[in-house]
Design a protein around this motif. Structure first.
Motif, PDB file in Angstrom:
ATOM      1  N   VAL A 203      79.828  10.612  -5.508  1.00  0.00           N
ATOM      2  CA  VAL A 203      79.681  11.409  -6.725  1.00  0.00           C
ATOM      3  C   VAL A 203      80.522  10.840  -7.862  1.00  0.00           C
ATOM      4  O   VAL A 203      80.055  10.715  -8.985  1.00  0.00           O
ATOM      5  CB  VAL A 203      80.075  12.886  -6.467  1.00  0.00           C
ATOM      6  CG1 VAL A 203      80.075  13.700  -7.743  1.00  0.00           C
ATOM      7  CG2 VAL A 203      79.130  13.491  -5.444  1.00  0.00           C
ATOM      8  N   TYR A 204      81.780  10.515  -7.599  1.00  0.00           N
ATOM      9  CA  TYR A 204      82.689  10.091  -8.660  1.00  0.00           C
ATOM     10  C   TYR A 204      82.653   8.580  -8.896  1.00  0.00           C
ATOM     11  O   TYR A 204      82.805   8.128 -10.010  1.00  0.00           O
ATOM     12  CB  TYR A 204      84.149  10.432  -8.320  1.00  0.00           C
ATOM     13  CG  TYR A 204      84.431  11.834  -7.892  1.00  0.00           C
ATOM     14  CD1 TYR A 204      84.123  12.902  -8.710  1.00  0.00           C
ATOM     15  CD2 TYR A 204      85.045  12.097  -6.677  1.00  0.00           C
ATOM     16  CE1 TYR A 204      84.416  14.202  -8.330  1.00  0.00           C
ATOM     17  CE2 TYR A 204      85.343  13.388  -6.295  1.00  0.00           C
ATOM     18  CZ  TYR A 204      85.025  14.431  -7.124  1.00  0.00           C
ATOM     19  OH  TYR A 204      85.322  15.699  -6.751  1.00  0.00           O
ATOM     20  N   GLY A 205      82.574   7.842  -7.812  1.00  0.00           N
ATOM     21  CA  GLY A 205      82.811   6.407  -7.862  1.00  0.00           C
ATOM     22  C   GLY A 205      81.894   5.636  -8.792  1.00  0.00           C
ATOM     23  O   GLY A 205      80.762   6.034  -9.060  1.00  0.00           O
ATOM     24  N   HIS A 206      82.419   4.565  -9.296  1.00  0.00           N
ATOM     25  CA  HIS A 206      81.675   3.605 -10.109  1.00  0.00           C
ATOM     26  C   HIS A 206      81.219   4.219 -11.427  1.00  0.00           C
ATOM     27  O   HIS A 206      80.262   3.763 -12.033  1.00  0.00           O
ATOM     28  CB  HIS A 206      80.498   3.020  -9.317  1.00  0.00           C
ATOM     29  CG  HIS A 206      80.885   2.605  -7.933  1.00  0.00           C
ATOM     30  ND1 HIS A 206      81.736   1.551  -7.693  1.00  0.00           N
ATOM     31  CD2 HIS A 206      80.587   3.127  -6.723  1.00  0.00           C
ATOM     32  CE1 HIS A 206      81.933   1.427  -6.390  1.00  0.00           C
ATOM     33  NE2 HIS A 206      81.249   2.382  -5.781  1.00  0.00           N
ATOM     34  N   GLY A 207      81.898   5.265 -11.853  1.00  0.00           N
ATOM     35  CA  GLY A 207      81.610   5.905 -13.141  1.00  0.00           C
ATOM     36  C   GLY A 207      82.868   5.863 -13.975  1.00  0.00           C
ATOM     37  O   GLY A 207      83.546   4.834 -14.025  1.00  0.00           O
ATOM     38  N   PRO A 208      83.206   6.987 -14.582  1.00  0.00           N
ATOM     39  CA  PRO A 208      84.440   7.031 -15.373  1.00  0.00           C
ATOM     40  C   PRO A 208      85.656   6.768 -14.486  1.00  0.00           C
ATOM     41  O   PRO A 208      85.616   7.017 -13.283  1.00  0.00           O
ATOM     42  CB  PRO A 208      84.486   8.458 -15.914  1.00  0.00           C
ATOM     43  CG  PRO A 208      83.186   9.087 -15.596  1.00  0.00           C
ATOM     44  CD  PRO A 208      82.521   8.269 -14.551  1.00  0.00           C
ATOM     45  N   SER A 209      86.723   6.300 -15.097  1.00  0.00           N
ATOM     46  CA  SER A 209      87.964   6.103 -14.342  1.00  0.00           C
ATOM     47  C   SER A 209      88.499   7.465 -13.912  1.00  0.00           C
ATOM     48  O   SER A 209      88.096   8.509 -14.443  1.00  0.00           O
ATOM     49  CB  SER A 209      89.005   5.396 -15.216  1.00  0.00           C
ATOM     50  OG  SER A 209      89.481   6.281 -16.222  1.00  0.00           O
ATOM     51  N   LEU A 210      89.427   7.449 -12.987  1.00  0.00           N
ATOM     52  CA  LEU A 210      90.058   8.687 -12.530  1.00  0.00           C
ATOM     53  C   LEU A 210      90.655   9.443 -13.714  1.00  0.00           C
ATOM     54  O   LEU A 210      90.466  10.651 -13.855  1.00  0.00           O
ATOM     55  CB  LEU A 210      91.135   8.362 -11.490  1.00  0.00           C
ATOM     56  CG  LEU A 210      91.994   9.512 -10.980  1.00  0.00           C
ATOM     57  CD1 LEU A 210      91.141  10.612 -10.363  1.00  0.00           C
ATOM     58  CD2 LEU A 210      93.008   8.996  -9.971  1.00  0.00           C
ATOM     59  N   GLU A 211      91.343   8.732 -14.584  1.00  0.00           N
ATOM     60  CA  GLU A 211      91.981   9.373 -15.738  1.00  0.00           C
ATOM     61  C   GLU A 211      90.940   9.951 -16.705  1.00  0.00           C
ATOM     62  O   GLU A 211      91.128  11.041 -17.246  1.00  0.00           O
ATOM     63  CB  GLU A 211      92.899   8.381 -16.449  1.00  0.00           C
ATOM     64  CG  GLU A 211      94.150   8.028 -15.676  1.00  0.00           C
ATOM     65  CD  GLU A 211      93.914   7.088 -14.467  1.00  0.00           C
ATOM     66  OE1 GLU A 211      94.808   7.018 -13.614  1.00  0.00           O
ATOM     67  OE2 GLU A 211      92.840   6.448 -14.388  1.00  0.00           O
ATOM     68  N   GLU A 212      89.848   9.230 -16.926  1.00  0.00           N
ATOM     69  CA  GLU A 212      88.786   9.747 -17.798  1.00  0.00           C
ATOM     70  C   GLU A 212      88.171  11.010 -17.185  1.00  0.00           C
ATOM     71  O   GLU A 212      87.924  11.990 -17.884  1.00  0.00           O
ATOM     72  CB  GLU A 212      87.691   8.701 -18.001  1.00  0.00           C
ATOM     73  CG  GLU A 212      88.103   7.525 -18.869  1.00  0.00           C
ATOM     74  CD  GLU A 212      87.058   6.424 -18.859  1.00  0.00           C
ATOM     75  OE1 GLU A 212      86.735   5.947 -19.963  1.00  0.00           O
ATOM     76  OE2 GLU A 212      86.577   6.050 -17.772  1.00  0.00           O
TER      77      GLU A 212
END
Length: 161
Positions: free
Chosen positions: A49-58
């Motif tokens: 779901v999260y990976g390869h998208g916005p950075s963790l901070e974003e």
């Protein structure tokens, strides 16, 4: 949230600010923010779901995801009451991004022993006097019986034009 509160009042459940509200969010907690991010980042970066998208901070800046300390989690979630008004329920997603089961269980322990008691105390401290801190539960509604006020409010009916 504004519309929900308006409808709560419109249909006679009480004042808008008294609406029973719950919010959701995701957390990963460690002793320091650095430790939390170092541990969680590989899971975040490779999550379906999260990976390869916005950075963790974003992602943290645009969603409720909070990766940090107990203090940071309590501060961030308590601040939501300033944006949406008092709320009584908080759902935390902790088994996300492929975290190992033992880590998820540790996160639940931290939430239950450190975050939730402090967040409850903070929410109670900032709660307006006429806003309930103990909204009804299924058990309390059953115990109140069919004559309870909540059962006297009729749901809206659709009006076809």
């Amino acid at each position: 949230m504004r519309q929900y509160r308006q409808r709560f009042e419109h249909y006679g459940h009480g004042a808008a600010e008294q609406a029973i509200v719950g919010l959701g969010g995701q957390v990963f907690i460690a002793e320091t923010e650095k430790q939390a991010k170092e541990f969680f980042r590989p899971y975040f970066d490779n999550a379906p779901v999260y990976g390869h998208g916005p950075s963790l901070e974003e992602f943290e800046s645009i969603t409720p995801l909070t990766v940090g300390t107990v203090d940071q989690v309590v501060e961030r979630y308590a601040s939501y009451a300033e944006k949406v008004g008092s709320y009584q329920r908080q759902l935390f997603l902790v088994d996300h991004a492929g975290l190992p089961n033992e880590v998820v269980l540790e996160q639940i322990e931290i939430l239950g022993t450190e975050v939730v008691p402090r967040l409850r105390a903070e929410m109670e401290r900032i709660r307006l006097a006429d806003v309930p801190s103990d909204p009804p539960t299924h058990a309390s509604l059953l115990a109140a019986g069919p004559e309870a006020t909540i059962h006297k409010v009729k749901p809206a009916r659709r009006v076809d034009a």
